[in-house]
Design an enzyme around this catalytic site. Structure first.
Site, PDB file in Angstrom:
ATOM      1  N   HIS A 162     -30.650  29.989   0.712  1.00  0.00           N
ATOM      2  CA  HIS A 162     -29.547  30.100   1.659  1.00  0.00           C
ATOM      3  C   HIS A 162     -29.311  31.538   2.102  1.00  0.00           C
ATOM      4  CE1 HIS A 162     -28.773  26.091  -0.004  1.00  0.00           C
ATOM      5  NE2 HIS A 162     -28.200  25.847   1.159  1.00  0.00           N
ATOM      6  N   SER A 200     -38.077  20.010   2.128  1.00  0.00           N
ATOM      7  CA  SER A 200     -38.199  20.373   3.535  1.00  0.00           C
ATOM      8  C   SER A 200     -38.842  21.743   3.695  1.00  0.00           C
ATOM      9  CB  SER A 200     -36.827  20.361   4.211  1.00  0.00           C
ATOM     10  OG  SER A 200     -35.950  21.267   3.571  1.00  0.00           O
ATOM     11  N   LEU A 224     -19.358  28.900  17.735  1.00  0.00           N
ATOM     12  CA  LEU A 224     -19.380  29.883  16.653  1.00  0.00           C
ATOM     13  C   LEU A 224     -20.767  29.963  16.031  1.00  0.00           C
ATOM     14  CD1 LEU A 224     -17.948  31.906  14.845  1.00  0.00           C
ATOM     15  CD2 LEU A 224     -17.238  29.996  13.372  1.00  0.00           C
TER      16      LEU A 224
END
Length: 770
Positions: free
Chosen positions: A709, A448, A18
């Site tokens: 996000h 990050s 997926l």
């Protein structure tokens, strides 16, 4: 006959099919039809696997392309304006992904009806798990109606293959309680409008050949307002009469029913599911309150951890629930198996003794079937399985590798002074500013930087032996030097080294600590296409050697600015792992804290002036009921402070938290006594800062002004607008500017302009507020 049942199945596929299909579609490499074909194949495989394991009630409708809460909301027309839905007919995949990810790229940004700058919906944790759901956005203008009966379609899909499934719907009350209204109203106001749509969905299920429907109402394990309690009565009175031939199983999980049991027993449903793993003491009360003629589903197999079930103990519980065979019983996992990996079959590299103690989704359902057979046919029918379970329990008790006397001695020697900074925050803040000399509104990122295809190729080359360790390290240093130089050129006040050497914020550290084990393919969905492979904490935890000091010191040598060292905090290490169940979670967390304490001291000794110890899972670990929270908050705060307190006053301790409601833990967050905390606030439009209106947070805070996000680059004006809202609640001298979270999932084409805009926004605000 006892029914072996399941509540939900992992969606991502045996090899994360997926994830691959979604990301290929988002990149424009595959068509919508290709994505839907992959999804259909995954659903078919899930049905075949579960039926083949002897499960009588196989769930359907639990599959989601991105998130089951969002897709339930879309099916019932809970769709805000500006995302490409015309107001008629089912929502398109364009609308689904615009709501989930925000407008971006040609496949969404230029689609009809999608606002070019449409933000993604707010995302938060699914109860106390590490799964994230999209928060439906409602208003008085929302007009619920059934746009697409995805559950009836799933039932028909199963029947076409000879499998009669049990469709799974998120219940109407929980759907509303998990939603938000932007106009200040109560989401429950929409219940009278929503119930006819649910009734229509249930009628469609009966017409599609379903005989059972599983209606999930996880909010029933929380403390309910009187209005919510009344809503449940109204809702299930309506649902019970919608399709007379359809039996409803009311599914609760993640906790016990407690004072809500009386309410639940009055609801006109055919069956009730209990989570007897999280609330093993709830059975007796349920047996007394629940009518004998109705079905009782017992969640005896842990759906959230990876340890084998003590089959003999579980069978005793099951037998206690079935005196005289009067009751109609189902056996099931405690909750959906969404939260654990799919199968142990490929995990041949695990320690053999550890491997035989584990059970993933496939193995959990085999345990469910074993328990159902034992009750129906007697213990002799499953004697081998019971004997194997008993042997594993004995081996765990006898395994000396699980316990390190030195760790126990060190824990026993911890004193309260070890959990306290040397001076209060105002003294520390003065010392840190003298050392760091930062401007107002200092700009930093969370840690990050993009994990590009190049980074992944380097890591894969090292893993298969095509790249030597020395060559790999040289390439990682090159990438780090480029990232530090770029941050200096852009004007980031506190740079980071980028974490190019880190595969995951928990796994990287777990690989360098004793007591952790790792799977080869133990993937679990976190949200959308984001998957994680949680480590397994199976023995006492120690730090054999420094983990991050060399890279942090190297990066710090490349810039005159203060380099930030990055660690994952003890609570998050605990929450994002599968944790041993033979000792209290607090004990394991304190072991991790002591290991990190050593790392913090070594970073400081190497000259790192700012050390960020991330705790994004701090709120996630909070018990669902207020009465249970004090003990967790006591030890969670203590563990963070144990890890971070040994440093000098002029060394700053930062932390990061994301995607959670902070109002009910703001006091505990303050008690952690970090010098600065960064939090997610962009998706909520700074709404999460409401907690700071009623609580005077004493230290520094960095509210996120860029939602990483969602694959979009916010403008300078957008960041300035959000930051201005933050200045209304937080004094300027204690305010930082940063993204919501780390940037590893974004590409450089998004990160570079977004960080440049972040620096420009800070400079504009400094000039305005000077």
């Amino acid at each position: 006959m006892t029914i072996a049942a399941n509540l939900g199945w992992p969606r991502i596929g045996p090899r994360r099919e997926l994830k691959t299909a979604l990301e290929a579609h988002w990149a424009g490499d595959t068509a919508e039809a290709d994505l839907l074909t992959t999804a259909a194949a995954l659903r078919a495989g899930a049905r075949a696997t579960q039926a083949g394991l002897g499960i009588g009630h196989v769930p359907s409708g639990d599959f989601a392309l991105y998130d089951h809460v969002l897709e339930t909301a879309l099916a019932f027309g809970l769709i805000p304006d500006g995302y490409g839905w015309s107001g008629e007919g089912p929502a398109s995949l364009t609308t689904l992904f615009a709501l989930a990810r925000g407008a971006r790229g040609s496949e969404i940004e230029h689609a009809a009806g999608v606002a070019p700058d449409a933000p993604a919906l707010e995302m938060t944790k699914w109860f106390d798990t590490n799964y994230h759901y999209l928060v439906p956005r409602l208003s008085d203008a929302t007009k619920p109606r059934l746009l697409e009966n995805r559950w009836a379609a799933a039932a028909r899909e199963g029947l076409a293959e000879g499998c009669r499934t049990r469709p799974v719907l998120l219940g109407p009350v929980s759907l509303l309680l998990l939603s938000k209204r932007g106009d200040g109203g109560d989401p429950l106001d929409l219940l009278p409008r929503l119930l006819p749509a649910y009734a229509e969905a249930l009628r469609g299920l009966a017409e599609a050949g379903a005989t059972w429907a599983q209606v999930d109402e996880p909010c029933l394990v929380t403390e309910l307002s009187s209005r919510a309690g009344e809503a449940y009565g109204v809702a299930f009175d309506a649902l019970a009469t919608a399709a007379p031939g359809l039996q409803i199983l009311l599914a609760t999980y993640f906790g016990g029913l407690r004072e809500n049991l009386g309410l639940i027993a009055s609801l006109p449903v055919a069956g009730l599911h209990l989570d007897l793993v999280r609330a093993p003491d709830g059975l007796d009360a349920a047996l007394e309150a629940w009518p004998t003629g109705r079905w009782l589903s017992l969640g005896l197999v842990d759906g959230r951890n990876v340890w084998r079930t003590d089959l003999r103990a579980a069978l005793k519980t099951l037998q206690r629930a079935a005196p005289g065979r009067e009751r109609r019983l189902m056996v099931a996992p405690s909750c959906s198996l969404l939260h654990i990996p799919l199968s142990l079959a490929g995990e041949t590299a695990l320690d053999p003794a550890l491997r035989q103690r584990l059970a993933f989704a496939r193995e959990k359902l085999a345990e469910v079937r074993t328990l159902a057979r034992a009750l129906d046919e007697g213990e002799g029918a499953v004697g081998a399985a019971l004997a194997e379970s008993d042997a594993v329990r004995r081996e765990v008790a006898a395994d000396a590798r699980l316990r390190d006397p030195a760790v126990a001695a060190r824990l026993a020697a911890v004193t309260p002074d070890m959990e306290q900074r040397r001076s209060p925050y105002p003294v520390r803040a003065t010392a840190q500013q003298a050392r760091l000399n930062l401007p107002a509104l200092p700009v930093t990122t969370i840690g990050s930087l993009p994990q590009t295809a190049e980074v992944r190729r380097l890591r894969a080359g090292l893993a298969r032996g095509a790249l030597t360790g020395a060559a790999y390290d040289a390439e990682i240093r090159r990438l780090t030097a480029e990232a530090v130089a770029w941050q200096d050129a852009v004007g980031v006040d506190v740079p980071v080294h980028g974490e190019f050497e880190r595969n995951d914020m928990v796994k990287y550290f777990g690989e360098r600590l004793s007591g952790f084990a790792f799977t080869k393919g133990g993937w679990v969905q976190s949200y959308g296409s984001r998957c994680v492979a949680p480590p397994i904490v199976w023995a006492d935890v120690t730090r054999p050697a420094p983990m991050t000091v060399e890279m942090a010191a190297y990066a710090g040598s490349l810039t005159p600015r203060p380099m930030k060292g990055m660690l994952t905090g003890p609570v998050t290490m605990l929450q994002w792992s599968f944790v041993r169940d033979d000792q209290p979670r607090e004990t394991t967390c304190r072991q991790i804290a002591l290991a990190l304490r050593d790392e913090v001291q070594d970073l400081e000794a190497a000259g790192i002036a700012i050390i960020q110890v991330d705790e994004p899972a701090f709120r996630e670990g909070l018990p669902l009921r207020a009465a249970d929270r004090d003990d967790y908050l006591r030890w969670a705060v203590a563990c963070f402070r144990l890890a971070t307190s040994p440093v000098r006053d002029d060394t700053a301790i930062h932390t990061h938290m994301c995607y959670a409601e902070f109002g009910d833990v703001i006091g505990a967050i303050a008690a952690m006594d970090a010098d600065a905390i960064s939090i997610e606030t962009a998706r909520s439009g700074m709404g999460l800062l409401r907690a700071f209106e009623v609580f005077d947070y004493p230290n520094e805070i960095g509210p996120g002004v860029w939602d990483i996000h969602a694959p979009r680059v916010p403008s300078v004006d957008e960041m300035v607008r959000l930051a201005r809202q933050a200045t209304e609640r937080i004094p300027l001298r204690r305010l930082w500017l940063n993204p919501d979270c780390g940037c590893k999932t974004r590409g450089w084409g998004e990160v570079r302009p977004a960080v440049e805009n972040l620096v420009a926004a800070a400079r504009q605000l400094r000039a305005e507020l000077a």
